[in-house]
Design an enzyme around this catalytic site. Sequence first.
Site, PDB file in Angstrom:
ATOM      1  N   GLY A 208       0.172  11.360   4.280  1.00  0.00           N
ATOM      2  CA  GLY A 208       0.099   9.933   4.016  1.00  0.00           C
ATOM      3  C   GLY A 208      -1.199   9.530   3.362  1.00  0.00           C
ATOM      4  O   GLY A 208      -2.143  10.324   3.288  1.00  0.00           O
ATOM      5  N   PRO A 209      -1.281   8.292   2.879  1.00  0.00           N
ATOM      6  CA  PRO A 209      -2.496   7.816   2.212  1.00  0.00           C
ATOM      7  C   PRO A 209      -3.679   7.778   3.172  1.00  0.00           C
ATOM      8  O   PRO A 209      -3.505   7.782   4.398  1.00  0.00           O
ATOM      9  CB  PRO A 209      -2.110   6.385   1.754  1.00  0.00           C
ATOM     10  CG  PRO A 209      -0.627   6.332   1.836  1.00  0.00           C
ATOM     11  CD  PRO A 209      -0.218   7.282   2.898  1.00  0.00           C
ATOM     12  N   THR A 212      -4.327   5.672   7.104  1.00  0.00           N
ATOM     13  CA  THR A 212      -3.087   5.251   7.751  1.00  0.00           C
ATOM     14  C   THR A 212      -2.980   5.697   9.207  1.00  0.00           C
ATOM     15  O   THR A 212      -2.017   5.344   9.884  1.00  0.00           O
ATOM     16  CB  THR A 212      -1.866   5.779   6.961  1.00  0.00           C
ATOM     17  OG1 THR A 212      -2.034   7.172   6.714  1.00  0.00           O
ATOM     18  CG2 THR A 212      -1.715   5.048   5.649  1.00  0.00           C
ATOM     19  N   GLY A 213      -3.947   6.492   9.697  1.00  0.00           N
ATOM     20  CA  GLY A 213      -3.966   6.836  11.113  1.00  0.00           C
ATOM     21  C   GLY A 213      -3.492   8.233  11.442  1.00  0.00           C
ATOM     22  O   GLY A 213      -3.040   8.479  12.565  1.00  0.00           O
ATOM     23  N   THR A 215      -5.260  11.140  11.736  1.00  0.00           N
ATOM     24  CA  THR A 215      -6.123  11.767  12.739  1.00  0.00           C
ATOM     25  C   THR A 215      -5.940  11.120  14.102  1.00  0.00           C
ATOM     26  O   THR A 215      -5.870  11.810  15.130  1.00  0.00           O
ATOM     27  CB  THR A 215      -7.594  11.658  12.302  1.00  0.00           C
ATOM     28  OG1 THR A 215      -7.751  12.293  11.020  1.00  0.00           O
ATOM     29  CG2 THR A 215      -8.509  12.331  13.307  1.00  0.00           C
ATOM     30  N   HIS A 430     -10.085 -18.639 -18.063  1.00  0.00           N
ATOM     31  CA  HIS A 430      -9.440 -17.328 -17.903  1.00  0.00           C
ATOM     32  C   HIS A 430      -8.711 -17.249 -16.561  1.00  0.00           C
ATOM     33  O   HIS A 430      -7.516 -16.891 -16.511  1.00  0.00           O
ATOM     34  CB  HIS A 430     -10.512 -16.229 -17.994  1.00  0.00           C
ATOM     35  CG  HIS A 430      -9.975 -14.840 -17.914  1.00  0.00           C
ATOM     36  ND1 HIS A 430      -9.851 -14.002 -18.986  1.00  0.00           N
ATOM     37  CD2 HIS A 430      -9.514 -14.113 -16.845  1.00  0.00           C
ATOM     38  CE1 HIS A 430      -9.337 -12.842 -18.612  1.00  0.00           C
ATOM     39  NE2 HIS A 430      -9.147 -12.875 -17.300  1.00  0.00           N
ATOM     40  N   GLU A 431      -9.410 -17.605 -15.481  1.00  0.00           N
ATOM     41  CA  GLU A 431      -8.795 -17.519 -14.157  1.00  0.00           C
ATOM     42  C   GLU A 431      -7.721 -18.580 -13.982  1.00  0.00           C
ATOM     43  O   GLU A 431      -6.723 -18.358 -13.274  1.00  0.00           O
ATOM     44  CB  GLU A 431      -9.856 -17.654 -13.067  1.00  0.00           C
ATOM     45  CG  GLU A 431     -10.918 -16.555 -13.073  1.00  0.00           C
ATOM     46  CD  GLU A 431     -10.344 -15.152 -12.972  1.00  0.00           C
ATOM     47  OE1 GLU A 431      -9.253 -15.004 -12.388  1.00  0.00           O
ATOM     48  OE2 GLU A 431     -10.976 -14.212 -13.487  1.00  0.00           O
ATOM     49  N   HIS A 434      -4.467 -17.148 -15.310  1.00  0.00           N
ATOM     50  CA  HIS A 434      -3.825 -16.266 -14.326  1.00  0.00           C
ATOM     51  C   HIS A 434      -3.142 -17.091 -13.240  1.00  0.00           C
ATOM     52  O   HIS A 434      -1.992 -16.821 -12.847  1.00  0.00           O
ATOM     53  CB  HIS A 434      -4.867 -15.352 -13.679  1.00  0.00           C
ATOM     54  CG  HIS A 434      -5.341 -14.241 -14.558  1.00  0.00           C
ATOM     55  ND1 HIS A 434      -4.493 -13.405 -15.228  1.00  0.00           N
ATOM     56  CD2 HIS A 434      -6.611 -13.828 -14.861  1.00  0.00           C
ATOM     57  CE1 HIS A 434      -5.202 -12.508 -15.917  1.00  0.00           C
ATOM     58  NE2 HIS A 434      -6.499 -12.750 -15.705  1.00  0.00           N
TER      59      HIS A 434
END
Length: 620
Positions: A208-209, A212-213, A215, A430-431, A434
């Site tokens: 997994g990425p 993500t837990g 360990t 610009h913002e 968006h």
Amino acid sequence: MNNKKNRGFGSVSVLIFIVLIFLAFWVTNQSQQRSRTLTLDEYHEAVEGNQVESAVIYQDQAVPTGQVELLMKDSGEYRYVNISNVQNEQNYLESEGISCELSEVPGENVFLTSILPTIIMVGAIFLLFAFMRRQSGAADGGAGAKAMNFGKSRARMSTDKDKKVTFDDVAGLKEEKEELEEIVDFLKNPQRYIQVGARIPKGVLLEGPPGTGKTLLAKAVAGEADVPFFTISGSDFVEMFVGVGASRVRDLFEDAKKHAPCIIFIDEIDAVARRRGTGMGGGHDEREQTLNQLLVEMDGFGVNEGIIVMAATNRVDILDPAILRPGRFDRKVLVGRPDVQGRFEILAVHARSKPLGDDVDLRQIAQTTAGFTGADLENLLNESAIYAAKQARMYITQEDIRRAFVKVGIGAEKKSRVISDKEKRITAYHESGHAILFHLLPDVGPVYTVSIIPTGNGAAGYTMPLPEKDEMFNTKGKMLQDITVSLGGRVAEEIIFDDITTGASQDIKQATSLAKAMVTKFGMSKEVGLINYDNDSDEVFIGRDLAHTRGYGEAVAGKIDEEVKRIIDECYEEAKTIINEHMDVLHKCASLLLEKEKISREEFESLFTESSQEEQMLPE
């Protein structure tokens, strides 16, 4: 108890070592003082120059010769001179007004001047080496980290003395925990499986990425089963000396067999278990020898022996096929990003030790953090607590979490950065471009925050959307809307200033990448068809892809380029049409940003409400 003994021994050893060094220094210094003799010329110069405080003449009664000990006035040190006639020197000193005393020549103490300093220095060196060796032996809790003992395992064993992690501490991974329940049950009740001939998996690979837990989940399995937990990173096997990694693997499994049933957890296993036969490093490469030994050890321990090997990786595609076959890592558990309910449970776990204000809504936070991992959510609450502490407040508010959300998602705001009025105005439009598209296009909004405050990632401003639901699939329509939104800032610049800046470079990069994926990867172009022309250029593994070539010809490449350009051009025209239709909102939003620098969702949406009311008031 052993640690206390080691610390006590270390403190006493250091104290004794310091005392011995000072004693050796004192004895040596005394010996050096006695060796400071003067020539006759220096002696007469000191006496006649009134530099001598007093003198003692040491005489051997059998001969007229002797030695004069002079106490110097300025330094308080002693100087010595050998003389040929004691009586003459006594008369000379008294004539110069220096008090003089006769004494017998002292016998030289060979023990103090020679033997004792040697004994002290040898003892100090021996004590120092003993101390270093003991400290080295205790560095890993007695795991054998002594000098030159490279082949010993660096794994750390957690037992019931350590803080235990259970499944209650792992939130948002319901299905993953259910898959691992039988591992826990086997470690607790192995006879139940043995009597029906079942073979429990020897290895479990958690994929997994990052964050993500994986360990945490492995630790929870050991905590639930109440068994020893050996943890080591894949890179801890690798050493500059060939063969050391294989030795450490053997040592690790030998230790594990002594503590069975137990769990061996190898984090980042791709550091040592990469695909072999790449032609890079050869068969004598350290990683390949370590991997070979790991494969042998996993085959070597018997069925249902009570040792479960768990490993975590972000890149299962680069692992060697031999380690993934049944009998080694029999099972793969995908640990993905949590959904909205999982995020809520994770936030609740991390909020246990943090006092929250009455206005904090964890469920609303879970809804607005789509794509966050468990580590991201923990970092979000931690940053919120830091903001609260800076304000000398004893609890976390919703505003703290909102500020932390911006910092984690976008980057820390750089309010102290000096920006010209012209750049601020360009950024504001610009913002605003968006934001208008985020608000009007149905699958990409709504807007959460619009800001023209520079951020730590180099952006002059940002527009943050508020994804309110998790989606398993991405649609062609939504991807086209994402491209359209990305081009909104550049469109607004062109319309208002009749010029363009470099500020849209990242937007253009994202739009191009998404359009290319639509054509080459997802089969969303009629001209190219349902053929995958993607070469996985974003996931290059040099050992596997070193000689990778493009799987299509120039004619297809030209057609792909044409389709990517067509998609970008169509989205650009749509963005231009929408922004032109809402020019009044564009100007109002830019003006409000120049005034306040940052506006919220409510403030932004009110601009559309005002615009709608103004249109209704116009005469027909």
